[in-house]
Design a protein around this motif. Structure first.
Motif, mmCIF file in Angstrom:
data_model
loop_
_atom_site.group_PDB
_atom_site.id
_atom_site.type_symbol
_atom_site.label_atom_id
_atom_site.label_comp_id
_atom_site.label_asym_id
_atom_site.label_seq_id
_atom_site.Cartn_x
_atom_site.Cartn_y
_atom_site.Cartn_z
ATOM 1 N N VAL A 152 0.435 -1.544 -0.174
ATOM 2 C CA VAL A 152 -0.110 -0.017 0.378
ATOM 3 C C VAL A 152 0.905 0.964 0.231
ATOM 4 O O VAL A 152 1.619 2.008 0.721
ATOM 5 C CB VAL A 152 -0.536 0.313 1.455
ATOM 6 N N VAL A 153 0.725 1.830 -0.854
ATOM 7 C CA VAL A 153 1.850 3.227 -1.789
ATOM 8 C C VAL A 153 0.875 4.491 -1.217
ATOM 9 O O VAL A 153 -0.180 4.801 -1.574
ATOM 10 C CB VAL A 153 2.212 3.328 -2.533
ATOM 11 N N ALA A 154 1.450 5.048 -0.080
ATOM 12 C CA ALA A 154 0.359 5.689 0.775
ATOM 13 C C ALA A 154 0.754 7.340 0.719
ATOM 14 O O ALA A 154 1.988 7.485 0.605
ATOM 15 C CB ALA A 154 -0.127 6.140 2.466
ATOM 16 N N LYS A 155 0.390 8.511 0.121
ATOM 17 C CA LYS A 155 0.483 9.302 -0.179
ATOM 18 C C LYS A 155 1.784 9.974 -1.030
ATOM 19 O O LYS A 155 2.726 11.083 0.246
ATOM 20 C CB LYS A 155 0.097 10.546 0.682
ATOM 21 N N PRO A 156 2.305 9.530 -1.913
ATOM 22 C CA PRO A 156 3.643 9.299 -2.389
ATOM 23 C C PRO A 156 4.043 10.175 -3.446
ATOM 24 O O PRO A 156 3.117 10.620 -4.145
ATOM 25 C CB PRO A 156 3.243 8.114 -3.411
ATOM 26 N N VAL A 157 5.068 10.816 -3.466
ATOM 27 C CA VAL A 157 5.844 10.979 -4.682
ATOM 28 C C VAL A 157 6.366 9.934 -5.629
ATOM 29 O O VAL A 157 7.255 9.297 -4.934
ATOM 30 C CB VAL A 157 6.938 11.886 -4.068
ATOM 31 N N SER A 167 13.399 8.721 -8.752
ATOM 32 C CA SER A 167 11.789 8.602 -9.450
ATOM 33 C C SER A 167 11.626 7.286 -9.017
ATOM 34 O O SER A 167 11.601 6.492 -9.644
ATOM 35 C CB SER A 167 11.096 8.879 -10.414
ATOM 36 N N PRO A 168 10.400 6.492 -9.059
ATOM 37 C CA PRO A 168 10.072 5.519 -8.459
ATOM 38 C C PRO A 168 9.610 4.729 -10.188
ATOM 39 O O PRO A 168 9.444 3.801 -10.277
ATOM 40 C CB PRO A 168 8.841 5.331 -7.098
ATOM 41 N N ILE A 169 8.721 6.545 -10.886
ATOM 42 C CA ILE A 169 8.408 5.485 -11.955
ATOM 43 C C ILE A 169 8.776 5.339 -12.780
ATOM 44 O O ILE A 169 8.545 4.594 -13.742
ATOM 45 C CB ILE A 169 7.697 7.259 -12.258
ATOM 46 N N SER A 170 10.586 5.731 -12.508
ATOM 47 C CA SER A 170 11.301 4.898 -13.774
ATOM 48 C C SER A 170 11.183 3.137 -13.427
ATOM 49 O O SER A 170 12.026 2.689 -13.904
ATOM 50 C CB SER A 170 12.725 5.061 -13.319
ATOM 51 N N LEU A 171 11.153 2.590 -11.913
ATOM 52 C CA LEU A 171 10.871 1.328 -11.901
ATOM 53 C C LEU A 171 10.195 0.777 -12.423
ATOM 54 O O LEU A 171 9.791 -0.414 -12.033
ATOM 55 C CB LEU A 171 11.206 0.768 -10.167
ATOM 56 N N VAL A 172 9.342 1.471 -12.393
ATOM 57 C CA VAL A 172 7.620 0.564 -12.284
ATOM 58 C C VAL A 172 7.677 -0.502 -13.555
ATOM 59 O O VAL A 172 6.790 -1.309 -13.314
ATOM 60 C CB VAL A 172 6.084 1.636 -12.838
ATOM 61 N N GLY A 173 8.525 -0.447 -13.911
ATOM 62 C CA GLY A 173 8.137 -1.981 -15.135
ATOM 63 C C GLY A 173 8.964 -2.726 -14.779
ATOM 64 O O GLY A 173 8.611 -3.696 -15.043
ATOM 65 N N ASN A 174 9.219 -2.474 -13.772
ATOM 66 C CA ASN A 174 9.815 -3.985 -13.282
ATOM 67 C C ASN A 174 8.800 -4.680 -11.736
ATOM 68 O O ASN A 174 8.498 -5.507 -10.791
ATOM 69 C CB ASN A 174 11.145 -3.774 -11.559
ATOM 70 N N VAL A 175 7.416 -3.206 -11.223
ATOM 71 C CA VAL A 175 6.607 -3.905 -10.552
ATOM 72 C C VAL A 175 5.511 -5.273 -10.755
ATOM 73 O O VAL A 175 4.790 -5.020 -11.450
ATOM 74 C CB VAL A 175 5.824 -2.742 -9.860
ATOM 75 N N ASN A 176 5.458 -6.197 -10.265
ATOM 76 C CA ASN A 176 4.513 -7.229 -10.088
ATOM 77 C C ASN A 176 3.417 -7.342 -8.698
ATOM 78 O O ASN A 176 2.815 -7.447 -8.719
ATOM 79 C CB ASN A 176 5.146 -8.472 -10.497
ATOM 80 N N THR A 177 4.302 -7.056 -7.861
ATOM 81 C CA THR A 177 3.050 -7.191 -7.002
ATOM 82 C C THR A 177 1.495 -5.781 -6.174
ATOM 83 O O THR A 177 2.338 -4.933 -7.123
ATOM 84 C CB THR A 177 4.182 -6.126 -5.561
ATOM 85 N N PRO A 178 1.292 -6.338 -5.758
ATOM 86 C CA PRO A 178 -0.379 -5.490 -6.054
ATOM 87 C C PRO A 178 -0.213 -4.442 -5.305
ATOM 88 O O PRO A 178 0.147 -4.457 -4.294
ATOM 89 C CB PRO A 178 -1.067 -6.601 -5.411
ATOM 90 N N THR A 238 0.101 10.272 -6.892
ATOM 91 C CA THR A 238 -0.732 9.002 -7.301
ATOM 92 C C THR A 238 -1.460 8.663 -8.310
ATOM 93 O O THR A 238 -1.054 7.233 -8.932
ATOM 94 C CB THR A 238 -1.855 9.593 -5.693
ATOM 95 N N GLU A 239 -2.246 9.266 -8.849
ATOM 96 C CA GLU A 239 -2.763 9.410 -10.371
ATOM 97 C C GLU A 239 -1.435 8.692 -11.317
ATOM 98 O O GLU A 239 -1.751 7.328 -12.441
ATOM 99 C CB GLU A 239 -3.296 10.505 -11.056
ATOM 100 N N GLN A 240 -0.468 9.304 -11.107
ATOM 101 C CA GLN A 240 0.546 9.046 -12.895
ATOM 102 C C GLN A 240 0.437 7.309 -11.942
ATOM 103 O O GLN A 240 0.835 6.585 -13.127
ATOM 104 C CB GLN A 240 1.742 9.715 -12.004
ATOM 105 N N TYR A 241 0.841 6.654 -10.436
ATOM 106 C CA TYR A 241 1.780 5.907 -10.477
ATOM 107 C C TYR A 241 0.490 4.600 -10.678
ATOM 108 O O TYR A 241 0.560 3.889 -11.497
ATOM 109 C CB TYR A 241 2.124 5.751 -8.982
ATOM 110 N N TYR A 242 -1.231 4.963 -10.238
ATOM 111 C CA TYR A 242 -2.044 4.625 -10.683
ATOM 112 C C TYR A 242 -2.260 3.491 -12.042
ATOM 113 O O TYR A 242 -2.119 3.034 -12.507
ATOM 114 C CB TYR A 242 -2.691 4.337 -9.852
ATOM 115 N N THR A 243 -2.155 5.037 -12.907
ATOM 116 C CA THR A 243 -2.290 4.422 -14.091
ATOM 117 C C THR A 243 -0.550 4.096 -15.099
ATOM 118 O O THR A 243 -1.005 2.859 -15.785
ATOM 119 C CB THR A 243 -1.988 5.889 -14.944
ATOM 120 N N ALA A 244 -0.248 3.898 -14.717
ATOM 121 C CA ALA A 244 1.851 2.988 -15.148
ATOM 122 C C ALA A 244 1.497 1.893 -14.606
ATOM 123 O O ALA A 244 1.094 1.089 -15.649
ATOM 124 C CB ALA A 244 2.851 3.466 -14.101
#
Length: 681
Positions: A560-565, A601-612, A629-635
């Motif tokens: 659970v990613v809360a109020k992130p950058v 930026s965590p967005i740079s690693l989003v291609g590696n994410v498999n975790t719900p 939050t909306e950027q990460y959710y969409t990614a």
């Protein structure tokens, strides 16, 4: 024989009563939050005989925090309320003789200044102002009060349009923005205007505005002769785009003659004139334009000459200075190894501890906090707590080493009826270097080390803050649901010295991630963790590190990613403190060096994410805006990752400021983890 029967009857009755009592003791639950009471902001009288403190509670009907003022003698006698209701009483300050207190309250509708005559118990408002007052300070002669208040200015307009016809309903006026910082978390869009200092007779009447201009003026403090004040202000006209450059000024309250006492770059905070009138102490640092810079104690002559640092022996940031009555030392606030405390420092730098385990009235995560006050004779009052006990009032004496005395026990009956998770401190050696990482493990009520429990790693924000063994309803609620909750202070956290905190300057996230993984490994090695059910969460800076972690590892069953950058480039252009973040957390502006922003930026690693992954952010969060939050959710959705986004209605960055939103946050986090537990049908 009859005697033995009576004894047997008593024994059986006692056992039955004990069994009933044990049965009635339940794990800490949501609605128990409304039964908690906290001591906050204790203010001891000048002679050390009486303390007035705020008693803080949370109202189940209005879903909000409120406080009342209570009085108690230093020896524990005379404990009684001074106010009652939901008027929001606070900002207590004693008159020099101790015969009166001043405080603020909204009991008459808007926040006003009140005076209470302590012997008679009579209280009256002495202002009728439109902006909330703060920073109350009695003049040493007792005749006047200083306060600060916001003074609005006229907003810019462009062009003109016709007025609507009588009875017509047109859309409200447009908002015109021309300031670099135009909205603040918790306050919304910024109204044009500045904070100024006012002088008010202690008997009431019309206040007099002492400062002027398009500048904020804060932290006023009297000289002992009641003829002048010192305060801080950045009067360059550049404060909005160039933060951290406030200077100290001396103002003659009779003539309004203004003298600038400091001129070097860097913040100069909380100036205070010594009781003998010879020196001014303040906190600050030589600004190197970095994320963490350790705040020091400075002393200078009253005319601004001979400035020197006296806190070189204190390898922690310091704040909240109070002069000792003999002008030979100062009391100050600091945190060390996650433990909030009060210290005393002589003018030559000799340091002595005064009190520790300070506590705040928070129902959120286990951050450090708490206040103190000191009387002229060295008696002090603090709000003190533990990991399983809310803040209570404690008094002591410095330099006399009398044992501290706990004067209140506001939660005695509640603590007998609920079970909290045990909180234990540990340290682990870093796998990266020679740093040692402090962490705490909260086990569920009725914990059995022979069983295997799911684990939640909960990560603090900041990032330049710290957790500690502090009472945290948020953490306890998670533990009561059967989780082992782990929280830690990875590198970048405060309270471990400058080197530890400075490590992540222009380097965040980095090896702080490794520190957190070392902590998880150490807890798993204890043998009572279900390794198939490791979960991770954190808010703000903790949200950054949670998103970073799931881009680095698949070891967690859910996050659970809360109020992130998520994207530093967009963050520094949309956050409420954009002029600070872009100047102090990065070496160049985003368009001058976009790679510097992207690589952290965590967005740079989003291609590696498999975790719900669930994302939680307040609807009106202007610190880490909802767009992050909306950027990460969409990614995540584009990547096909199981993802859910939750907007907390009506909330800013501080989700736990309202109990119901705290409940929602905990319920969403644990509910998401329950859904993704391995082995559950």
């Amino acid at each position: 024989m009859k005697y033995r029967q009576i004894i047997l009857y008593i024994f059986v009755a006692c056992c039955a009563t004990s069994a009933v009592a044990q049965t009635n003791v339940q794990p800490f639950d949501y609605m128990d939050v409304f039964d908690l009471q906290f001591v906050s902001d204790p203010r001891i009288s000048p002679d050390g005989t009486t303390i007035v403190y705020q008693r803080v509670q949370y109202d189940v009907m209005t879903d909000r925090r409120f406080s009342n003022l209570w009085q108690i003698d230093f020896n524990g006698d005379g404990h009684r309320p001074l106010t009652s209701g939901t008027g929001g009483y606070g900002n207590v300050t004693w008159s020099p003789t101790g015969e009166r207190i001043a405080y603020t309250s909204a009991e008459e509708g808007s926040s006003q200044i009140f005076i209470r005559w302590m012997e008679s118990g009579i209280a009256s408002s002495i202002t009728n102002i439109t902006s909330s007052p703060g920073n109350l300070a009695w003049s040493p002669d007792g005749s006047s009060l200083l306060y600060t208040s916001f003074v609005p200015s006229k907003s810019e307009t462009y062009g003109s349009i016709p007025s609507p016809p009588e009875g017509a309903v047109w859309e409200s006026s447009a908002r015109v923005v021309d300031d670099p910082v135009y909205r603040r978390d918790g306050g919304g869009y910024v109204q044009d205007g500045r904070t100024h200092i006012f002088l008010l007779s202690a008997l009431g009447g019309a206040p007099r505005q002492l400062t002027s201009g398009d500048y904020n003026h804060t932290s006023p403090s009297w000289s002992p002769d009641s003829k002048s004040i010192v305060f801080t202000a950045d009067r360059t006209g550049m404060a909005d785009v160039d933060p951290n450059n406030a200077q100290i000024y001396l103002l003659d309250v009779e003539t309004n003659e203004l003298t600038q006492l400091t001129d070097k770059r860097g913040p100069h905070n909380g100036p205070s004139v010594s009781p003998d009138g010879k020196l001014i102490a303040y906190t600050g640092f030589e600004d190197k334009f970095a994320g963490y810079q350790q705040s020091e104690i400075y002393v200078m002559n009253r005319d601004g000459s001979n400035t020197r640092v006296i806190s070189a022996a204190v390898d922690q940031s310091v704040s909240s200075l109070t002069w000792a009555s003999d002008s030979k030392s100062l009391f100050f606030r600091y945190d060390e190894n996650g433990n909030p405390g009060v210290g005393n420092i002589g003018l030559r730098g000799q340091v002595a501890p005064v009190a520790d385990r300070l506590a705040s009235a928070s129902i959120g995560r286990p951050y450090s906090g708490g206040g103190y006050s000191v009387a002229s004779n060295g008696r002090y009052a603090v709000a003190q707590g533990t990991a399983t006990s809310p803040a209570e009032l404690v008094v002591g004496h410095f330099p006399i080493r009398m044992a501290e005395q706990k004067l209140t026990n506001l939660n005695e009956h509640l603590l007998r009826s609920v079970k909290f998770g045990a909180v234990e401190e540990f340290w682990v050696d870093s796998s990266v270097d020679d740093f040692r990482i402090q962490y705490w493990v909260v086990t569920p009520p009725d914990f059995d080390a022979s069983q295997a429990y799911p684990l939640i790693l909960e990560i603090h924000g900041g990032p330049y803050t710290n957790y500690g063994p502090n009472f945290s309803p948020e953490i306890q609620l998670m533990a009561s649901m059967g989780y082992v909750v782990v929280y830690a202070n990875p590198r970048g956290s405060t309270s471990y010295g400058a080197e530890f905190a400075e490590y992540i300057n222009f380097n965040y996230p980095s090896e702080d991630h490794d520190d957190l993984m070392d902590v998880v490994d150490a807890v798993v090695a204890k043998g009572y963790i279900d390794e198939d059910n490791l979960f991770i969460t954190g808010g703000s800076g903790g949200g950054v590190l949670t998103a970073w972690a799931i881009g680095k590892t698949d070891r967690f069953a859910a996050a659970v990613v809360a109020k992130p950058v998520i994207n530093w480039y967009s963050f520094v252009l949309t956050a409420d403190a954009t002029t600070f973040f872009s100047k102090y957390w990065f070496t160049k502006k985003p368009w001058e060096d976009p790679e510097q922003y992207l690589e952290r930026s965590p967005i740079s690693l989003v291609g590696n994410v498999n975790t719900p992954t669930m994302l939680i952010t307040g609807q009106y969060d202007y610190r880490t805006p909802l767009s992050e939050t909306e950027q990460y959710y969409t990614a995540l959705q584009l990547q096909g990752v199981d993802a859910v986004m939750v907007h907390i209605t009506g909330s800013g960055h501080g989700i736990a400021s309202k109990p119901s939103n705290l409940f929602r946050k905990v319920a969403y986090i644990t509910g998401w983890f329950e859904r993704h537990k391995s082995g559950d049908e």
